[in-house]
Design a protein around this motif. Structure first.
Motif, PDB file in Angstrom:
ATOM      1  N   TYR A  20       0.855  -1.183   0.000  1.00 40.23           N
ATOM      2  CA  TYR A  20       0.000   0.000   0.000  1.00 40.23           C
ATOM      3  C   TYR A  20       0.895   1.239   0.000  1.00 40.23           C
ATOM      4  O   TYR A  20       1.894   1.288   0.733  1.00 40.23           O
ATOM      5  CB  TYR A  20      -0.900   0.000   1.234  1.00 40.23           C
ATOM      6  N   PRO A  21       0.548   2.235  -0.818  1.00 35.86           N
ATOM      7  CA  PRO A  21       1.469   3.360  -1.028  1.00 35.86           C
ATOM      8  C   PRO A  21       1.536   4.383   0.104  1.00 35.86           C
ATOM      9  O   PRO A  21       2.548   5.067   0.248  1.00 35.86           O
ATOM     10  CB  PRO A  21       0.929   4.017  -2.304  1.00 35.86           C
ATOM     11  N   ASP A  22       0.473   4.512   0.895  1.00 33.42           N
ATOM     12  CA  ASP A  22       0.437   5.611   1.868  1.00 33.42           C
ATOM     13  C   ASP A  22      -0.271   5.162   3.138  1.00 33.42           C
ATOM     14  O   ASP A  22      -1.493   5.238   3.244  1.00 33.42           O
ATOM     15  CB  ASP A  22      -0.269   6.820   1.245  1.00 33.42           C
ATOM     16  N   TYR A  23       0.514   4.688   4.105  1.00 32.19           N
ATOM     17  CA  TYR A  23      -0.087   4.322   5.389  1.00 32.19           C
ATOM     18  C   TYR A  23       0.915   4.464   6.520  1.00 32.19           C
ATOM     19  O   TYR A  23       2.119   4.310   6.321  1.00 32.19           O
ATOM     20  CB  TYR A  23      -0.661   2.905   5.341  1.00 32.19           C
ATOM     21  N   GLU A  24       0.379   4.799   7.675  1.00 33.54           N
ATOM     22  CA  GLU A  24       1.180   4.823   8.886  1.00 33.54           C
ATOM     23  C   GLU A  24       0.644   3.753   9.840  1.00 33.54           C
ATOM     24  O   GLU A  24      -0.493   3.290   9.705  1.00 33.54           O
ATOM     25  CB  GLU A  24       1.128   6.195   9.557  1.00 33.54           C
ATOM     26  N   ILE A  25       1.487   3.366  10.797  1.00 31.83           N
ATOM     27  CA  ILE A  25       1.104   2.379  11.802  1.00 31.83           C
ATOM     28  C   ILE A  25       1.216   3.042  13.169  1.00 31.83           C
ATOM     29  O   ILE A  25       2.309   3.442  13.584  1.00 31.83           O
ATOM     30  CB  ILE A  25       2.007   1.133  11.752  1.00 31.83           C
ATOM     31  N   VAL A  26       0.078   3.190  13.833  1.00 30.38           N
ATOM     32  CA  VAL A  26       0.061   3.777  15.176  1.00 30.38           C
ATOM     33  C   VAL A  26       0.058   2.632  16.184  1.00 30.38           C
ATOM     34  O   VAL A  26      -0.915   1.881  16.291  1.00 30.38           O
ATOM     35  CB  VAL A  26      -1.173   4.676  15.376  1.00 30.38           C
ATOM     36  N   LEU A  27       1.166   2.491  16.900  1.00 32.00           N
ATOM     37  CA  LEU A  27       1.308   1.438  17.899  1.00 32.00           C
ATOM     38  C   LEU A  27       1.058   2.037  19.278  1.00 32.00           C
ATOM     39  O   LEU A  27       1.749   2.986  19.690  1.00 32.00           O
ATOM     40  CB  LEU A  27       2.710   0.831  17.835  1.00 32.00           C
ATOM     41  N   ILE A  28       0.084   1.480  19.984  1.00 38.13           N
ATOM     42  CA  ILE A  28      -0.279   1.990  21.305  1.00 38.13           C
ATOM     43  C   ILE A  28       0.146   0.989  22.370  1.00 38.13           C
ATOM     44  O   ILE A  28      -0.324  -0.154  22.379  1.00 38.13           O
ATOM     45  CB  ILE A  28      -1.807   2.219  21.405  1.00 38.13           C
ATOM     46  N   ASP A  29       1.042   1.419  23.237  1.00 38.59           N
ATOM     47  CA  ASP A  29       1.409   0.566  24.370  1.00 38.59           C
ATOM     48  C   ASP A  29       0.586   0.987  25.579  1.00 38.59           C
ATOM     49  O   ASP A  29       0.751   2.092  26.103  1.00 38.59           O
ATOM     50  CB  ASP A  29       2.888   0.694  24.697  1.00 38.59           C
ATOM     51  N   ASP A  30      -0.293   0.089  26.027  1.00 42.33           N
ATOM     52  CA  ASP A  30      -1.197   0.401  27.130  1.00 42.33           C
ATOM     53  C   ASP A  30      -0.588  -0.065  28.456  1.00 42.33           C
ATOM     54  O   ASP A  30      -1.028  -1.047  29.058  1.00 42.33           O
ATOM     55  CB  ASP A  30      -2.556  -0.269  26.889  1.00 42.33           C
TER      56      ASP A  30
END
Length: 368
Positions: free
Chosen positions: A67-77
């Protein structure tokens, strides 16, 4: 008295016919979906609490999306294992990874919804895709599939979260049959214009939909429901679409013990109490019809009252349910669970009844 029970039995069978053929058939007999990727900027959001091992296994499937345009938001709870350290290393290694660190908050302690809210606010893109740390997409085209269903009107996309197959495991077949039946239900009602739930393992929506309903605020005190309660509140007949192409599935490991699955199911179904009135009604009527059909059939056959008629009705009921679920299973790649259909269905139905009663008596354990 037996004659009255026979009439009720016939009525219950007709009610089942309505559910399986005219309601569930909307998904089961639906045509193959058109997939035209739109390549919209997307933010994948993954919330994790003590998921170190799963992250090591499954993060490569997320970061390698075609996929050409994506970010990954990783949440550490507020993890107590090495989850945070892993996330920090990924943020340094990949330019499209963003880390959100959540500290224990006295007002929202142990509440996944609070952590997700922080992640959603941190996401730079309008289109959000959700999955869990213990899940993985079956294809590198997962995001392409999801983006294809977004339009100007369709701003919520409900996907299928499947369980991995385990050979020679009857418990695994029970769990996957239950997932199949659940997906058939919420996919079908969505196609009828009555979306009522989604699965957080494979879910997408525009950020604006989140803020339109004040996020999770109306049910923040309910420990579960970051997926189904949100969808029950935000989804409408005009803004929601389903996605069931094979490359759009996510997978996770199923519980291996029946007892553990019961506990999981209790958590997953506890939120139904907070659904809209119609949704609670239709789900309740369906469960009632499932249980009543078998109980009435057993009673009438014990007394051998019109047993030829009873057996004929039972066969007829299994014919239309098997056909409907067979088409659904083919779409969701779960056909093997139907080989044991009559027995598995009985187990699932009375498990649902047991879970319903237990959840009334005591609360299940949720995200800590």
């Amino acid at each position: 008295m037996l004659f009255i029970l026979l009439l009720v039995f016939i009525g219950i069978t007709l009610l089942q016919l309505v559910y399986y053929v005219f309601i569930f058939g909307r998904f089961s007999f639906a045509k193959k979906q058109n997939i035209t990727p739109k390549k919209l900027p997307i933010s994948i959001i993954i919330c994790a609490k003590n998921e170190e091992e799963n992250i090591k296994k499954y993060f490569p499937t997320i970061v390698s999306q075609n996929y050409p345009d994506y970010e990954i938001v990783l949440i550490d709870d507020a993890s107590s294992d090495e989850t945070l350290e892993l996330f920090e290393s990924y943020e340094k290694q990949y330019a499209n990874v963003k880390l959100v660190k959540v500290q224990n908050n006295e007002a929202f302690w142990g509440n996944k919804k609070f952590a997700l809210t922080l992640g959603i606010k941190a996401a730079k893109n309008e289109y959000l895709v959700f999955t869990d740390a213990d899940c993985y997409p079956v294809s590198t085209d997962w995001l392409l599939q999801i983006s294809s269903q977004f339009t100007k009107e369709k701003t919520i996309v409900l996907g299928y979260g499947a369980y991995e197959k385990v050979k020679n495991s009857f418990v695994n077949k029970i769990i996957r049959f239950d997932a199949l039946l659940t997906a058939t239900q919420y996919f079908s009602w969505t196609k009828l214009g009555k979306p009522y739930m989604g699965i957080g393992r494979n879910l997408a929506y525009k950020k604006s939909e989140f803020f339109n309903v004040r996020g999770f605020m109306d049910h923040m005190k309910v420990r579960a429901g970051d997926d189904d309660l949100f969808i029950n509140q935000a989804a409408t007949s005009s803004n929601t679409e389903i996605l069931f192409s094979a490359d759009s599935f996510t997978y996770t490991e199923a519980k291996t013990r029946f007892k553990d699955w019961i506990q999981q199911k209790r958590r997953n179904t506890a939120t139904a109490h907070f659904y809209k009135g119609f949704d609670k009604f239709q789900l309740g009527i369906f469960l009632f019809s499932q249980v009543s059909f078998f109980l009435l059939a057993i009673v009438l056959l014990i007394f051998q009252y019109q047993w030829i008629v009873i057996i004929s009705i039972v066969v007829f009921r299994y014919l239309f349910t098997w056909i409907t679920l067979g088409y659904a299973a083919a779409k969701l790649k779960e056909k093997d669970v139907l080989y044991w259909y009559p027995l598995i269905e009985l187990i699932v139905i009375f498990t649902q009844l047991n879970v319903f009663v237990k959840n009334i008596i005591s609360k299940p354990i949720h995200w800590k």
